[in-house]
Design an enzyme around this catalytic site. Structure first.
Site, PDB file in Angstrom:
ATOM      1  N   CYS A   1       1.726   3.735  -3.059  1.00 12.43           N
ATOM      2  CA  CYS A   1       0.733   4.636  -3.653  1.00 12.43           C
ATOM      3  C   CYS A   1       0.154   5.612  -2.632  1.00 12.43           C
ATOM      4  O   CYS A   1      -0.133   6.760  -2.956  1.00 12.43           O
ATOM      5  CB  CYS A   1      -0.405   3.834  -4.276  1.00 12.43           C
ATOM      6  SG  CYS A   1       0.078   2.944  -5.757  1.00 12.43           S
ATOM      7  N   HIS A   2      -0.046   5.163  -1.407  1.00 15.76           N
ATOM      8  CA  HIS A   2      -0.726   5.990  -0.408  1.00 15.76           C
ATOM      9  C   HIS A   2       0.232   6.753   0.505  1.00 15.76           C
ATOM     10  O   HIS A   2      -0.201   7.661   1.215  1.00 15.76           O
ATOM     11  CB  HIS A   2      -1.659   5.122   0.442  1.00 15.76           C
ATOM     12  CG  HIS A   2      -2.763   4.502  -0.348  1.00 15.76           C
ATOM     13  ND1 HIS A   2      -3.826   5.226  -0.836  1.00 15.76           N
ATOM     14  CD2 HIS A   2      -2.956   3.220  -0.764  1.00 15.76           C
ATOM     15  CE1 HIS A   2      -4.631   4.416  -1.505  1.00 15.76           C
ATOM     16  NE2 HIS A   2      -4.129   3.205  -1.489  1.00 15.76           N
TER      17      HIS A   2
ATOM     18  N   HIS B   1       6.383  11.165 -10.618  1.00 18.32           N
ATOM     19  CA  HIS B   1       6.526   9.718 -10.456  1.00 18.32           C
ATOM     20  C   HIS B   1       7.685   9.196 -11.295  1.00 18.32           C
ATOM     21  O   HIS B   1       8.816   9.242 -10.872  1.00 18.32           O
ATOM     22  CB  HIS B   1       5.205   9.027 -10.813  1.00 18.32           C
ATOM     23  CG  HIS B   1       5.170   7.573 -10.470  1.00 18.32           C
ATOM     24  ND1 HIS B   1       5.302   7.127  -9.182  1.00 18.32           N
ATOM     25  CD2 HIS B   1       5.005   6.474 -11.246  1.00 18.32           C
ATOM     26  CE1 HIS B   1       5.225   5.801  -9.167  1.00 18.32           C
ATOM     27  NE2 HIS B   1       5.065   5.376 -10.416  1.00 18.32           N
TER      28      HIS B   1
ATOM     29  N   MET C   1      -8.507   2.223  -7.268  1.00 15.67           N
ATOM     30  CA  MET C   1      -8.396   1.273  -6.169  1.00 15.67           C
ATOM     31  C   MET C   1      -8.714  -0.126  -6.667  1.00 15.67           C
ATOM     32  O   MET C   1      -9.739  -0.344  -7.305  1.00 15.67           O
ATOM     33  CB  MET C   1      -9.378   1.658  -5.051  1.00 15.67           C
ATOM     34  CG  MET C   1      -9.311   0.735  -3.859  1.00 15.67           C
ATOM     35  SD  MET C   1      -7.744   0.876  -2.971  1.00 15.67           S
ATOM     36  CE  MET C   1      -8.027  -0.351  -1.703  1.00 15.67           C
TER      37      MET C   1
ATOM     38  N   CYS D   1       0.790  -1.235   0.000  1.00 13.65           N
ATOM     39  CA  CYS D   1       0.000   0.000   0.000  1.00 13.65           C
ATOM     40  C   CYS D   1       0.820   1.282   0.000  1.00 13.65           C
ATOM     41  O   CYS D   1       0.421   2.289  -0.594  1.00 13.65           O
ATOM     42  CB  CYS D   1      -0.920   0.040   1.228  1.00 13.65           C
ATOM     43  SG  CYS D   1      -1.776  -1.499   1.557  1.00 13.65           S
TER      44      CYS D   1
ATOM     45  N   HIS E   1       1.325   6.559 -16.468  1.00 18.10           N
ATOM     46  CA  HIS E   1       2.335   5.689 -15.855  1.00 18.10           C
ATOM     47  C   HIS E   1       3.249   5.175 -16.965  1.00 18.10           C
ATOM     48  O   HIS E   1       3.073   4.073 -17.474  1.00 18.10           O
ATOM     49  CB  HIS E   1       1.674   4.530 -15.111  1.00 18.10           C
ATOM     50  CG  HIS E   1       2.605   3.849 -14.152  1.00 18.10           C
ATOM     51  ND1 HIS E   1       3.633   3.037 -14.568  1.00 18.10           N
ATOM     52  CD2 HIS E   1       2.669   3.859 -12.800  1.00 18.10           C
ATOM     53  CE1 HIS E   1       4.290   2.566 -13.511  1.00 18.10           C
ATOM     54  NE2 HIS E   1       3.723   3.054 -12.419  1.00 18.10           N
TER      55      HIS E   1
END
Length: 580
Positions: free
Chosen positions: A87-88, A364, A125, A84, A406
């Site tokens: 991304c978070h 990113h 998600m 997790c 991406h």
């Protein structure tokens, strides 16, 4: 094709126990699901979620908030670290994924969190419950975990780094010339995600040369300017240096630069080849410059500071991608949360010169254009591509694209109508965007979206071509639809108006079980083959499928019990020379 739900990695878990008063929250409506997107968090709550091996006390319980046992807390902490945090965020403030600070999670409630983890959302998600990746008990546990305050992570400075630094084979005891008969330039470094290893595979024989123990879930492999050294970095911030000249290529040095990380690079400017390496970490938010042949840490620089838009202090500006400039002795360091691109000049570490370029928040990954002068990086949560002129050290353009670009490194080719372009696919939709990159001979097309293609759907991670190829390959491993996740779309560069051909790579692997996610097309050195990872669960069979680029036909399947969860693959020559 319409955008499809995507899945970003997070084997978490939730059961239905200990829900307390929050269990009465209603199931999210379609409109709620639509609103599920990345937004800045309202608080900066420190977190130890990514620190898999750190032993800390669980924060105190709050009235009306479901609790976790000590064993559940440790398991949930490890799950968050593994799946997790990327991304978070360590502080749960969000970037590619939505913010998960407790002001948000408690407002949504237990059932809301449970349903999101179970069913996912169109904005990114994953459907971890319905896909079978998470058990109902795990989903319950993770929902409760997110309702509780996270613990405080420690810092990681020079003392901590040097305590982990290890030179296994000193430079003076290493080979003075290549001692193996491997064509090193056609060697592949393949991430074995869940075993904490990389497989070195000979591009000619398709045989495993060595399995090297590394950090957890190696994110990238980078090659030194000379082509001798391979640098790999795990999500646990462990960097390993592998000497490819050894009779059996193996690691000669290692170091941990923090507690979670994604990026490593090596100096490539003429006169500085192999001299320095740099690693950037997610936690603590900082980068470190190291000696290139030993990984000795020399200089640590924090990236904490103000965001470029609101000028608000941010305590967790994570270091995303790093590339080496071909025009100056500089590293191009992309800082995710603040939106700054740092041109770090390594000529004089005692008097470090850093040019800070305001780009866009949530930077990113990205890659160079075909000339190596312009670096294009995705600000994925803002749906933009930032272009930096590495010769002039300035921002060249900000380009609006589709939802959650991406690119990996992206893909460069000459468009039959618009000239040189760079392409990116998207996590959040089926768009494949082509951006003009020639401000000299095709000035009218430079830094503009000149064409948008439609791929299979959302969930794409990588796009790839080769200077000798007429194919453009687009994967979709994080799409929840098994047939899409296990196949790839390939476009004809000479006729981009034609629908892409879809190849059933997962089926070609001969593997019948699992999701068979097909990820990251990677070319061999001469551009004649494309390699794909067929990424399954840790206890399931995985493989690497090799396709003939010219005929688009199956050429070879690499299977071995040691190929556990293969994901990223990096050909030495293409990585060394920035060929993509």
């Amino acid at each position: 094709m319409r955008a499809r739900l995507i899945a970003l990695a997070i084997p978490a878990a939730l059961s239905l126990a200990a829900t307390g008063a929050l269990s009465q929250e209603k199931k999210p409506s379609p409109e709620d699901l639509k609103k599920h997107e990345t937004t800045p968090g309202g608080q900066y709550q420190p977190s130890l979620d990514v620190l898999k091996e750190q032993q800390v006390e669980q924060p105190g319980a709050k009235p009306g908030v479901p609790t976790l046992t000590a064993a559940e807390f440790e398991e949930a902490k490890e799950i968050y670290f593994q799946r997790c945090a990327g991304c978070h965020g360590v502080l749960r403030k969000g970037a590619t994924g939505k913010a998960l600070t407790t002001d948000i999670t408690r407002d949504r409630g237990y059932d809301y969190l449970k349903n999101f983890i179970t069913y996912g959302s169109p904005a990114g998600m994953p459907n971890w419950g319905t896909s079978g990746d998470l058990t109902e008990k795990q989903v319950d546990m993770m929902a409760r975990y997110l309702l509780n305050e996270p613990p405080q992570p420690p810092e990681f400075g020079m003392k901590e780094m040097k305590a982990t630094w290890e030179v296994l084979v000193p430079p003076e005891k290493r080979p003075t010339k290549k001692e193996n008969d491997i064509e090193i330039q056609n060697l592949f470094s393949v991430t074995l995600r869940d075993t904490g290893e990389v497989a070195l595979i000979d591009g000619h024989t398709k045989k495993i040369v060595n399995i090297v123990k590394t950090g957890y879930a190696v994110h990238i492999s980078r090659v030194s300017a000379s082509g001798r050294y391979l640098y790999v970095i795990g999500r646990d911030a462990k960097i390993d240096l592998i000497d490819l000249w050894m009779k059996k290529p193996d690691k000669v040095a290692s170091i941990k630069i923090g507690l979670e990380a994604r990026s490593v690079e090596t100096s490539k400017m003429k006169g500085w080849e192999d001299k320095f390496a740099i690693g950037g970490s997610y936690w603590p938010p900082q980068y470190v410059i190291m000696q290139g042949d030993t990984l000795e840490p020399l200089k640590i620089v924090s990236t904490r500071g103000m965001t470029i838009d609101t000028q608000e202090y941010h305590p967790e500006p994570r270091v995303a991608s790093i590339v080496a400039s071909h025009y100056h002795p500089e590293f191009v360091v992309n800082v995710k949360e603040t939106g700054q691109i740092l041109m770090v000049n390594y000529q004089d570490l005692n008097n470090l010169k850093v040019t800070s370029i305001n780009a866009e928040r949530f930077l990113h990954d990205g890659g160079f254009d075909s000339t190596g002068r312009y670096f294009l990086v995705a600000a994925n949560a803002r749906n933009k591509i930032a272009v930096v002129d590495t010769k002039e050290d300035k921002l060249e353009a900000l380009i609006e694209v589709d939802q959650t670009p991406h690119p990996g490194r992206g893909a460069n080719f000459v468009h039959p109508k618009f000239g040189p372009v760079w392409a990116t696919s998207h996590l959040g939709g089926d768009a494949v965007v082509l951006i003009g990159t020639d401000p000299v001979k095709h000035k009218e097309n430079a830094w503009k979206v000149v064409q948008t293609l439609s791929g299979q759907g959302g969930g794409s991670l990588f796009i790839k071509t080769h200077p000798k190829s007429k194919n453009l390959w687009v994967d979709t491993p994080l799409n929840p639809e098994p047939s899409i996740a296990s196949s790839v779309a390939v476009f004809d560069i000479t006729n981009l108006d034609k629908e892409p051909e879809v190849l059933p790579i997962g089926e070609w692997s001969g593997i019948a079980e699992g999701m068979r996610r097909v990820v990251q097309p990677e070319y061999n050195m001469d551009g004649s083959e494309v390699w794909f990872s067929v990424w399954n669960g840790k206890t399931q069979e995985s493989a690497i499928v090799v396709v003939d680029d010219k005929t688009r036909k199956l050429k070879h399947v690499i299977k071995d019990p040691r190929l556990v969860t293969p994901t990223g693959k990096f050909n030495v020559y293409n990585t060394q020379k920035d060929v993509y």
